[in-house]
Design an enzyme around this catalytic site. Sequence first.
Site, PDB file in Angstrom:
ATOM      1  N   ARG A   1      46.967  42.403  35.179  1.00 50.48           N
ATOM      2  CA  ARG A   1      46.763  41.350  36.183  1.00 50.48           C
ATOM      3  C   ARG A   1      45.639  40.441  35.706  1.00 50.48           C
ATOM      4  O   ARG A   1      44.486  40.876  35.635  1.00 50.48           O
ATOM      5  CB  ARG A   1      46.422  42.014  37.525  1.00 50.48           C
ATOM      6  CG  ARG A   1      46.183  41.060  38.675  1.00 50.48           C
ATOM      7  CD  ARG A   1      45.797  41.848  39.928  1.00 50.48           C
ATOM      8  NE  ARG A   1      45.512  40.968  41.039  1.00 50.48           N
ATOM      9  CZ  ARG A   1      44.345  40.357  41.230  1.00 50.48           C
ATOM     10  NH1 ARG A   1      43.348  40.527  40.385  1.00 50.48           N
ATOM     11  NH2 ARG A   1      44.176  39.574  42.267  1.00 50.48           N
TER      12      ARG A   1
ATOM     13  N   LYS B   1      36.034  40.049  35.767  1.00 49.01           N
ATOM     14  CA  LYS B   1      35.245  40.839  36.722  1.00 49.01           C
ATOM     15  C   LYS B   1      33.820  41.078  36.228  1.00 49.01           C
ATOM     16  O   LYS B   1      33.511  40.890  35.058  1.00 49.01           O
ATOM     17  CB  LYS B   1      35.971  42.163  37.013  1.00 49.01           C
ATOM     18  CG  LYS B   1      37.162  41.937  37.950  1.00 49.01           C
ATOM     19  CD  LYS B   1      37.805  43.205  38.432  1.00 49.01           C
ATOM     20  CE  LYS B   1      38.920  42.842  39.426  1.00 49.01           C
ATOM     21  NZ  LYS B   1      39.737  43.993  39.801  1.00 49.01           N
TER      22      LYS B   1
HETATM   23  C1  7PJ Z   1      42.642  43.660  41.949  1.00 47.62           C
HETATM   24  C2  7PJ Z   1      43.602  43.353  42.905  1.00 47.62           C
HETATM   25  C3  7PJ Z   1      42.883  44.737  41.035  1.00 47.62           C
HETATM   26  C4  7PJ Z   1      44.993  45.031  42.149  1.00 47.62           C
HETATM   27  C5  7PJ Z   1      41.924  42.024  43.134  1.00 47.62           C
HETATM   28  C6  7PJ Z   1      39.598  40.004  41.491  1.00 47.62           C
HETATM   29  C7  7PJ Z   1      39.470  40.688  42.795  1.00 47.62           C
HETATM   30  N1  7PJ Z   1      44.770  44.022  43.012  1.00 47.62           N
HETATM   31  N2  7PJ Z   1      43.123  42.331  43.654  1.00 47.62           N
HETATM   32  N3  7PJ Z   1      44.075  45.387  41.186  1.00 47.62           N
HETATM   33  N4  7PJ Z   1      41.604  42.786  42.096  1.00 47.62           N
HETATM   34  N5  7PJ Z   1      46.131  45.729  42.225  1.00 47.62           N
HETATM   35  O1  7PJ Z   1      40.688  39.687  41.002  1.00 47.62           O
HETATM   36  O2  7PJ Z   1      38.514  39.736  40.890  1.00 47.62           O
HETATM   37  O3  7PJ Z   1      42.082  45.099  40.176  1.00 47.62           O
HETATM   38  S1  7PJ Z   1      40.941  40.743  43.796  1.00 47.62           S
END
Ligand code: 7PJ
Length: 279
Positions: free
Chosen positions: A256, A222
């Site tokens: 994640r 990010k």
């Molecule tokens: C997140 C997400 C996060 C959860 C994305 C990216 C953007 N879901 N979906 N937490 N980020 N739960 O991965 O850069 O931080 S999309």
Amino acid sequence: MHSTLQCGRFQLSLERPLVMGIVNVTPDSFSDGNSHFQTEQAIAHALGLVEAGADLLDIGGESTRPGAQSVSVDEELRRVLPVLQGLLHCGVPISIDTCKPEVMRAVLQAGADMINDIAGFTAAGALDAVRDSDSALCLMHMRGEPRTMQQDPVYADVVAEVRDYLAAGAARLRESGVAANRIVLDPGFGFGKTVAHNYALLRELPQVVGTTYPSLIGVSRKSMIGAVTGRPASRRLGGSVAAALAAAVRGAHILRVHDVADTIDALRVWSAVEQGVRA
Ligand code: 7PJ
């Protein structure tokens, strides 16, 4: 806190940090609009993440990058359902990243184990769509909406405000009949936050997420990583692993990430330092 997470067909032990591999099913220059090719590519990528040791997979069919436009229910399902079907028996739980109640219903019907909602189940009908399943529910904090959320976000006390939002969201889920062992909380790094806000939330993670529910954090590649390393998204591996480890040290339960193998290496070395190595 429960020692396991009820996650559809699975009960996940929360004793060590789990790694969730990211599977994007959004059009890119590669797939060139060929949806069959895109499906095959996403499944192959996901199976590679499982091979690398992913404990869960998160499939997303709607780009939620800052500034991104939304897609229709039909288009999102066209992207996500065939990938979900292709991965149902890959051995790990499948999470679907969506804000749309219609998509939630369809993917739960098709066997999804977890719903990951960046809007925190605030859409009309979202609670009804997920209540009667045994899926895990990741409730994330977002300020505003993806199209405009990075336009000068202001908080008086970001840690307290995100903490209170997550607690209120979890209470809403509980009141609608969702069992406590299905709920996961996420501060939502990059969603309506400055770089300073993001690092304050990461530093104070235990305060933000509390001790009632497990936490999920997404910092992989990010802009908060780019902001301190000066690197483009393609070269943020080291920074992303450092941030994931900082979250794990602070008790994060699910990480994640894009880079599953490297994150697991970092967790293994950390664990060897903390717990020692069997002779
Ligand atoms: C997140 C997400 C996060 C959860 C994305 C990216 C953007 N879901 N979906 N937490 N980020 N739960 O991965 O850069 O931080 S999309």
